[in-house]
Design a protein around this motif. Structure first.
Motif, short mmCIF file in Angstrom:
data_model
loop_
_atom_site.label_atom_id
_atom_site.label_comp_id
_atom_site.label_asym_id
_atom_site.label_seq_id
_atom_site.Cartn_x
_atom_site.Cartn_y
_atom_site.Cartn_z
N PRO A 142 -3.87 4.81 -7.02
CA PRO A 142 -3.33 4.18 -8.35
C PRO A 142 -3.60 5.18 -9.49
N GLY A 143 -2.85 5.31 -10.33
CA GLY A 143 -3.09 5.80 -11.49
C GLY A 143 -3.00 7.36 -11.56
N GLU A 144 -3.07 8.24 -10.37
CA GLU A 144 -2.83 9.53 -10.12
C GLU A 144 -1.86 10.08 -10.43
N ARG A 145 -0.64 9.37 -10.00
CA ARG A 145 0.80 9.85 -10.21
C ARG A 145 0.97 10.13 -11.67
N ALA B 113 18.89 6.55 7.55
CA ALA B 113 18.13 5.00 7.71
C ALA B 113 16.61 4.96 6.67
N PHE B 114 16.19 6.41 6.57
CA PHE B 114 15.17 6.44 5.61
C PHE B 114 15.62 6.33 4.25
N VAL B 115 16.66 6.91 3.84
CA VAL B 115 17.13 6.93 2.40
C VAL B 115 17.52 5.31 1.89
N ALA B 116 17.89 4.57 3.09
CA ALA B 116 18.17 3.42 2.72
C ALA B 116 16.76 2.19 2.66
N TYR B 117 15.79 2.97 3.13
CA TYR B 117 14.54 2.14 3.19
C TYR B 117 13.75 2.17 1.69
N ALA B 118 13.55 0.99 1.31
CA ALA B 118 12.92 1.06 -0.04
C ALA B 118 11.81 0.14 0.24
N ARG B 119 10.75 0.89 -0.49
CA ARG B 119 9.32 0.36 -0.44
C ARG B 119 8.67 0.04 -1.94
N PRO B 120 7.76 -1.01 -2.12
CA PRO B 120 7.59 -0.98 -3.63
C PRO B 120 6.40 -0.12 -3.74
N ALA B 121 5.67 0.54 -2.86
CA ALA B 121 4.61 1.66 -3.18
C ALA B 121 5.25 2.81 -2.95
N PRO B 122 4.72 3.99 -3.38
CA PRO B 122 5.13 5.35 -3.12
C PRO B 122 4.86 5.93 -1.75
N ILE B 123 5.72 6.98 -1.34
CA ILE B 123 5.43 7.67 -0.18
C ILE B 123 5.24 9.15 -0.31
N ALA B 124 4.10 9.68 0.38
CA ALA B 124 3.91 11.06 0.15
C ALA B 124 4.15 11.53 1.82
N ILE B 125 4.97 12.75 1.66
CA ILE B 125 5.21 13.18 2.93
C ILE B 125 4.64 14.46 3.16
N LEU B 126 3.56 14.48 4.17
CA LEU B 126 2.80 15.64 4.47
C LEU B 126 3.30 16.49 5.42
N LEU C 123 0.64 -1.14 -0.23
CA LEU C 123 0.21 -0.04 0.00
C LEU C 123 0.91 1.26 0.03
N PRO C 124 0.46 2.30 -0.83
CA PRO C 124 0.90 3.64 -0.58
C PRO C 124 1.07 4.16 0.85
N LEU C 125 2.27 4.81 1.29
CA LEU C 125 2.34 5.53 2.39
C LEU C 125 2.37 6.65 2.50
N LEU C 126 1.10 7.44 3.46
CA LEU C 126 1.33 8.60 3.65
C LEU C 126 1.95 8.98 4.93
N VAL C 127 3.04 9.76 5.10
CA VAL C 127 3.81 10.10 6.22
C VAL C 127 3.47 11.96 6.68
N GLU C 128 2.96 11.78 7.91
CA GLU C 128 2.72 13.10 8.46
C GLU C 128 3.78 13.81 9.07
N VAL C 129 4.43 14.83 8.81
CA VAL C 129 5.78 15.05 9.74
C VAL C 129 5.50 16.64 9.98
N THR C 130 4.26 17.13 10.39
CA THR C 130 4.04 18.60 10.76
C THR C 130 4.86 18.97 11.88
N ALA C 131 5.50 20.02 11.99
CA ALA C 131 6.09 20.50 13.19
C ALA C 131 7.10 19.63 13.91
N LEU C 132 7.99 18.92 13.26
CA LEU C 132 8.94 18.20 13.69
C LEU C 132 10.11 19.24 14.28
N ARG C 133 10.75 18.67 15.24
CA ARG C 133 12.10 19.72 15.61
C ARG C 133 13.23 19.44 14.81
#
Length: 132
Positions: free
Chosen positions: A115-118, A67-80, A48-58
């Motif tokens: 799916p298909g929107e990208r 570690a994040f750059v080394a992480y590979a997923r078969p589905a896309p990631i949207a960072i919000l 499944l695609p992954l939506l990551v919410e990062v609002t107001a991190l320090r």
């Protein structure tokens, strides 16, 4: 010292995507990325695609970025995120092997993940592309 009784992130499995939400005001380190990755893997929803919410991190530490750059997923990631600070804190993901984009609008992020929107120009054109 961390209080692990106070969750640093939540993971929700929805029918069409995973939603990972980081708690506001965090400094994210390598162990946080490992825990989040383990939670995503344990959800058995890796396709499944992954939506990551990062609002107001320090901060996102250098080790967490690697570690994040080394992480590979078969589905896309949207960072919000909500602003340019969130974009700067997460801009390292441009090097990720997974198709990843940053958004400030939740609806646009979700549309892009489906799916298909990208492949459709208008929705993607209004999103903020990764730029280091």
């Amino acid at each position: 010292m961390r209080d692990d009784a106070d969750p640093r992130f939540s993971l929700i499995v929805l029918p069409t995507l995973l939603q990972l939400r980081w708690r506001r005001g965090l400094v994210i380190d390598r162990s946080d990325i490992a825990r989040a990755g383990s939670a995503v893997t344990a959800s058995d929803s890796g396709a499944l695609p992954l939506l990551v919410e990062v609002t107001a991190l320090r901060e996102v530490t250098w080790d967490a970025r690697e570690a994040f750059v080394a992480y590979a997923r078969p589905a896309p990631i949207a960072i919000l995120g909500s602003d340019a600070v969130d974009l700067v804190l997460t801009a390292f993901a441009v090097r990720s092997p997974t198709e990843t984009r940053f958004f400030t609008d939740r609806d646009e992020a979700v549309r892009w993940l489906l799916p298909g929107e990208r492949m459709q120009g208008p929705d993607v054109a209004h999103s903020e592309p990764w730029r280091p």
